[in-house]
Design an enzyme around this catalytic site. Structure first.
Site, PDB file in Angstrom:
ATOM      1  N   GLU A  92       0.845  -1.185   0.000  1.00 15.21           N
ATOM      2  CA  GLU A  92       0.000   0.000   0.000  1.00 15.21           C
ATOM      3  C   GLU A  92       0.885   1.240   0.000  1.00 15.21           C
ATOM      4  O   GLU A  92       1.923   1.275   0.660  1.00 15.21           O
ATOM      5  CB  GLU A  92      -0.922  -0.031   1.215  1.00 15.21           C
ATOM      6  CG  GLU A  92      -1.930  -1.168   1.072  1.00 15.21           C
ATOM      7  CD  GLU A  92      -2.911  -1.279   2.223  1.00 15.21           C
ATOM      8  OE1 GLU A  92      -4.104  -1.438   1.949  1.00 15.21           O
ATOM      9  OE2 GLU A  92      -2.495  -1.208   3.383  1.00 15.21           O
ATOM     10  N   CYS A 105       3.685   8.459   0.996  1.00 13.33           N
ATOM     11  CA  CYS A 105       4.202   7.527   1.995  1.00 13.33           C
ATOM     12  C   CYS A 105       4.469   6.188   1.298  1.00 13.33           C
ATOM     13  O   CYS A 105       3.551   5.540   0.805  1.00 13.33           O
ATOM     14  CB  CYS A 105       3.164   7.397   3.115  1.00 13.33           C
ATOM     15  SG  CYS A 105       3.651   6.275   4.409  1.00 13.33           S
ATOM     16  N   CYS A 112       6.366  -6.907   7.082  1.00 14.66           N
ATOM     17  CA  CYS A 112       7.544  -6.434   7.822  1.00 14.66           C
ATOM     18  C   CYS A 112       8.007  -7.526   8.775  1.00 14.66           C
ATOM     19  O   CYS A 112       7.196  -8.110   9.488  1.00 14.66           O
ATOM     20  CB  CYS A 112       7.211  -5.162   8.598  1.00 14.66           C
ATOM     21  SG  CYS A 112       8.651  -4.504   9.478  1.00 14.66           S
ATOM     22  N   CYS A 116       6.303  -5.361  15.271  1.00 13.50           N
ATOM     23  CA  CYS A 116       5.893  -4.519  16.408  1.00 13.50           C
ATOM     24  C   CYS A 116       4.450  -4.871  16.789  1.00 13.50           C
ATOM     25  O   CYS A 116       3.604  -5.075  15.920  1.00 13.50           O
ATOM     26  CB  CYS A 116       6.002  -3.045  16.052  1.00 13.50           C
ATOM     27  SG  CYS A 116       7.666  -2.571  15.602  1.00 13.50           S
ATOM     28  N   CYS A 119       1.431  -2.689  15.331  1.00 10.03           N
ATOM     29  CA  CYS A 119       1.436  -2.300  13.915  1.00 10.03           C
ATOM     30  C   CYS A 119       0.822  -3.404  13.055  1.00 10.03           C
ATOM     31  O   CYS A 119       1.261  -4.556  13.111  1.00 10.03           O
ATOM     32  CB  CYS A 119       2.871  -2.020  13.487  1.00 10.03           C
ATOM     33  SG  CYS A 119       3.063  -1.783  11.718  1.00 10.03           S
ATOM     34  N   CYS A 333      -0.860   5.791  10.136  1.00 12.21           N
ATOM     35  CA  CYS A 333       0.348   5.074  10.557  1.00 12.21           C
ATOM     36  C   CYS A 333      -0.002   3.720  11.155  1.00 12.21           C
ATOM     37  O   CYS A 333      -0.858   3.638  12.032  1.00 12.21           O
ATOM     38  CB  CYS A 333       1.068   5.844  11.655  1.00 12.21           C
ATOM     39  SG  CYS A 333       1.716   7.390  11.119  1.00 12.21           S
TER      40      CYS A 333
HETATM   41  N1  SAH Z   1       9.327   0.478   9.873  1.00 13.90           N
HETATM   42  C1  SAH Z   1       9.562   1.850  10.002  1.00 13.90           C
HETATM   43  C2  SAH Z   1       8.718   2.715   9.087  1.00 13.90           C
HETATM   44  C3  SAH Z   1       7.273   2.354   8.929  1.00 13.90           C
HETATM   45  S1  SAH Z   1       6.215   2.579  10.296  1.00 13.90           S
HETATM   46  C4  SAH Z   1       9.398   2.274  11.451  1.00 13.90           C
HETATM   47  O1  SAH Z   1       8.890   1.509  12.247  1.00 13.90           O
HETATM   48  O2  SAH Z   1       9.863   3.368  11.768  1.00 13.90           O
HETATM   49  C5  SAH Z   1       6.033   4.354  10.389  1.00 13.90           C
HETATM   50  C6  SAH Z   1       5.659   4.861  11.778  1.00 13.90           C
HETATM   51  O3  SAH Z   1       4.323   4.452  12.137  1.00 13.90           O
HETATM   52  C7  SAH Z   1       6.572   4.319  12.864  1.00 13.90           C
HETATM   53  O4  SAH Z   1       6.987   5.333  13.745  1.00 13.90           O
HETATM   54  C8  SAH Z   1       5.667   3.334  13.561  1.00 13.90           C
HETATM   55  O5  SAH Z   1       6.066   3.060  14.861  1.00 13.90           O
HETATM   56  C9  SAH Z   1       4.332   4.014  13.482  1.00 13.90           C
HETATM   57  N2  SAH Z   1       3.212   3.117  13.769  1.00 13.90           N
HETATM   58  C10 SAH Z   1       3.130   1.794  13.542  1.00 13.90           C
HETATM   59  N3  SAH Z   1       1.943   1.312  13.956  1.00 13.90           N
HETATM   60  C11 SAH Z   1       1.256   2.360  14.474  1.00 13.90           C
HETATM   61  C12 SAH Z   1      -0.032   2.499  15.037  1.00 13.90           C
HETATM   62  N4  SAH Z   1      -0.859   1.468  15.165  1.00 13.90           N
HETATM   63  N5  SAH Z   1      -0.397   3.719  15.463  1.00 13.90           N
HETATM   64  C13 SAH Z   1       0.417   4.790  15.300  1.00 13.90           C
HETATM   65  N6  SAH Z   1       1.640   4.706  14.762  1.00 13.90           N
HETATM   66  C14 SAH Z   1       2.066   3.512  14.347  1.00 13.90           C
HETATM   67 FE1  SF4 Z   2       7.707  -2.883  10.829  1.00  9.35          FE
HETATM   68 FE2  SF4 Z   2       5.432  -1.738  11.622  1.00  9.35          FE
HETATM   69 FE3  SF4 Z   2       7.433  -2.076  13.345  1.00  9.35          FE
HETATM   70 FE4  SF4 Z   2       7.689  -0.272  11.375  1.00  9.35          FE
HETATM   71  S1  SF4 Z   2       6.209  -0.211  13.053  1.00  9.35           S
HETATM   72  S2  SF4 Z   2       9.207  -1.791  12.045  1.00  9.35           S
HETATM   73  S3  SF4 Z   2       6.528  -1.308   9.747  1.00  9.35           S
HETATM   74  S4  SF4 Z   2       6.294  -3.719  12.323  1.00  9.35           S
END
Ligand code: SAH
Ligand code: SF4
Length: 341
Positions: A92, A105, A112, A116, A119, A333
């Protein structure tokens, strides 16, 4: 013979191809302009190229490899593209307009591997890295479909860019180059969860590209729970890498901190964050959490977000609070998750 995709190919590869075909090198400039400025999707349209060259190009290359499977528009103007890259893998890509700016974006991986816990991309697992050409094609496809030029690029979509270093690096060579998309490095931001050796390497390779680091917690125990890779690269190691990065680039780093109610959003947490970031050239971007299915965390209340921000500000740290965009189409995000084989 299968045709090679011309979109995103390194300029040096196009020059060598022209040379082996006995074509003059100035043709490359014309080709770059047709691809990246005019977004030509057929060689017939390249009217200032001789017919013989157009035929040779058509016999060797394709213009794009992807298929746009779905386009969703949010009521706030955000547009989310579901893009399929053959033979398998869907990502996406999100276009976020704001006043006269358009931020794009970009995704760097199908899924990934970091996983996390908050996420959707991480929770859905990992399929594969995108190639550099596919990353460039995300920009090409969205700009072509929407008839716009993106002026900010953020690598904040699906995937961890620094775990796909070589492809992101090459994609940027094309995106940043005068022989590519001509996007200025200072208008590009790469967001990473924090891979220490890659952060330092990035500082050397791309000192002008903005770096954002996803911190999310001031203690290893809590951070490892939220971001499993913290068990491999501790806070101390990542902060050490950020310091090295700052010594190389002298450019302000954005520290992203997603706030979850009573998980990582207390005043004490904020005080600890301030302590760790003291005297560093950083700016904190607080991201109110976006609820995703399978995650049990609740986003912090606006009051707690404000209180967290105040503690940092009182300690001299610059803070901004990120606005939620595209939530009605799951484009905010952490909400990008559609992975089709
Ligand atoms: N993998 C990279 C870039 C993609 S995520 C990273 O983690 O930095 C981009 C941003 O969105 C990151 O700061 C991540 O922590 C945040 N993010 C992920 N899941 C989220 C959620 N459910 N709510 C708000 N921010 C989120
Ligand atoms: Fe991967 Fe989502 Fe963690 Fe970014 S926030 S490193 S996209 S799992």
């Amino acid at each position: 013979m299968e045709k090679r995709n011309l979109i995103g190919l390194l300029p040096s590869d196009i020059y060598s191809w022209l040379e082996t075909e006995g074509e003059p090198s100035f043709r490359a400039q014309q080709i770059f302009q047709w691809i990246y400025e005019k977004k030509a999707d057929s060689f017939d349209k390249m009217s200032n190229l001789p017919l013989t060259l157009r035929e040779k190009l058509d016999g060797t290359f394709s213009l794009g490899s992807s298929r746009v499977e779905e386009v969703q528009k949010s009521k706030d103007g955000t547009v989310k593209f579901l893009i399929r890259f053959p033979p398998q893998g869907t990502v996406e890509t999100v276009l976020i307009p704001h006043l006269d700016h358009r931020t794009l974006c970009l995704s760097t991986q199908v899924g990934c591997p970091v996983g996390c816990t908050f996420c959707a991309t991480g929770l859905a697992g990992f399929r594969r890295n995108l190639t550099y050409q596919e990353i460039v094609e995300e920009v090409w496809v969205v700009e072509k479909e929407m008839g716009v030029v993106a002026n900010n690029l953020v690598f904040m979509g699906m995937g961890e860019p620094l775990l796909n270093y070589e492809n992101v690096h090459r994609a940027l060579q094309v995106i940043n180059s005068p022989e590519g998309f001509r996007k200025g490095a200072r208008r590009i931001t790469v967001s990473t969860v924090g891979i220490p050796d890659k952060i330092v390497k990035w500082g050397r390779d791309w000192p002008e590209v903005n770096l954002a680091w996803s911190m999310h917690a001031p203690r290893d125990e809590l951070r490892s729970w939220l971001i499993p890779i913290n068990k491999v690269y501790s806070l101390e190691q990542v902060l050490g890498a950020i310091k090295e990065y700052l010594a190389i680039t002298h450019r302000r780093v954005t520290v992203e901190y997603t706030l979850w109610q009573e998980i990582n959003d207390s005043k004490e947490d904020a005080q600890e964050v301030a302590k760790l970031l003291k005297n560093l050239l950083v700016h904190v971007n607080l991201i109110p959490g976006n609820l995703v299915s399978y995650s049990t965390f609740s986003p912090s209340s606006p009051e707690r977000v404000k209180a967290f921000a105040s503690v940092l500000e009182e300690r001299g740290i610059k803070v901004t609070i990120r606005k939620r965009r595209g939530q009605d189409i799951q484009a905010a995000c952490g909400e990008l998750y559609r992975i089709y084989s």
